[in-house]
Motif scaffolding. Structure first.
Motif, PDB file in Angstrom:
ATOM      1  N   PHE A 156       0.824  -1.103  -0.130  1.00 32.33           N
ATOM      2  CA  PHE A 156      -0.067   0.087   0.047  1.00 32.33           C
ATOM      3  C   PHE A 156       0.742   1.199   0.176  1.00 32.33           C
TER       4      PHE A 156
ATOM      5  N   ILE B 236      -2.131   4.490  -6.370  1.00 32.04           N
ATOM      6  CA  ILE B 236      -3.127   3.396  -5.323  1.00 32.04           C
ATOM      7  C   ILE B 236      -4.132   3.083  -5.926  1.00 32.04           C
ATOM      8  N   ASP B 237      -5.032   3.881  -6.679  1.00 33.41           N
ATOM      9  CA  ASP B 237      -6.379   3.589  -7.235  1.00 33.41           C
ATOM     10  C   ASP B 237      -6.061   2.290  -8.277  1.00 33.41           C
TER      11      ASP B 237
ATOM     12  N   GLU C 203      -4.524  -0.689  -6.525  1.00 30.67           N
ATOM     13  CA  GLU C 203      -5.658  -1.654  -5.802  1.00 30.67           C
ATOM     14  C   GLU C 203      -6.587  -2.275  -7.127  1.00 30.67           C
TER      15      GLU C 203
ATOM     16  N   HIS D 130      -6.854  -6.529  -7.411  1.00 34.43           N
ATOM     17  CA  HIS D 130      -8.142  -7.123  -7.098  1.00 34.43           C
ATOM     18  C   HIS D 130      -8.630  -8.049  -8.327  1.00 34.43           C
TER      19      HIS D 130
ATOM     20  N   LEU E 206      -4.753  -5.162   1.421  1.00 35.47           N
ATOM     21  CA  LEU E 206      -4.378  -3.853   0.926  1.00 35.47           C
ATOM     22  C   LEU E 206      -5.574  -3.396   0.336  1.00 35.47           C
ATOM     23  N   VAL E 207      -6.755  -3.782  -0.327  1.00 34.41           N
ATOM     24  CA  VAL E 207      -7.936  -3.273  -0.789  1.00 34.41           C
ATOM     25  C   VAL E 207      -8.472  -2.803   0.299  1.00 34.41           C
TER      26      VAL E 207
ATOM     27  N   ALA F 278      -6.507   0.479   1.639  1.00 32.74           N
ATOM     28  CA  ALA F 278      -6.846   1.443   0.473  1.00 32.74           C
ATOM     29  C   ALA F 278      -8.304   2.017   0.782  1.00 32.74           C
TER      30      ALA F 278
END
Length: 175
Positions: free
Chosen positions: A14, A23-24, A27, A31, A96-97, A100
């Motif tokens: 992260f 990050i977006d 992430e 996923h 992590l998701v 975030a």
């Protein structure tokens, strides 16, 4: 109880993605990778088999994601797999998701649908789930043909099941 190693990897991944300012994207890509990893026995075995050298496992990641995903995503997955933590990859990514989403003041809502949802459908679904839960949500859509039709949404411990599969199962039990 959470595993400190998994949390440590998730926190490190992260922070790297956040420091690089993507990050977006990372992430979302992580996923999607987690869904593919969990759904493919062949991929899971290839990335978790300790008999396969780390460099070969990392080459598989590069072949699979290279040019299709952000360089940060590729490097992060490669690092985890190279460190021999491939088995823990789904939990690391999930952590992590969640991290975030929390940083953005959101809660993760995993939505399973038989088909890809359009942007408009995702927007309307997010609004309906936000209204139902009273929480701001980070929608993660997973295409799952076993749903048959409709959607199954999970927000925290709450499941909203509007799937055709469940309705068929309910009809079977009534008959």
């Amino acid at each position: 109880m959470s595993d400190p190693r998994i949390d440590g990897y998730a926190r490190a991944l992260f922070e790297v993605a956040r420091a690089e300012g993507n990050i977006d994207v990372v992430e979302d890509e992580l996923h999607r990778f987690q869904v593919a990893f969990s759904g493919s026995d062949e991929l899971r075995v290839a990335l978790t088999d300790s008999q396969i050298p780390a460099a070969k496992r990392q080459a598989i990641i590069e072949d699979l994601l290279g040019g299709k995903a952000n360089a940060t995503t590729v490097q992060l997955v490669s690092m985890v797999v190279g460190a021999g933590r491939g088995r823990e990859l789904p939990q690391i990514i999930e952590s992590l998701v969640s991290r975030a989403s929390s940083a953005k003041g959101l809660e993760v809502a995993e939505v399973r649908s038989a088909v890809e949802l359009s942007a408009d459908q995702q927007t309307r679904l997010a609004a309906a789930l936000t209204k139902a839960t009273g929480k701001q949500l980070n929608l993660k859509v997973v295409v799952d043909p076993s749903v048959i039709g409709g959607v199954v949404a999970t927000v925290g411990d709450t499941i909203f099941d509007g799937s055709v599969r469940t309705r068929i199962d309910q009809l079977k039990s009534r008959l």
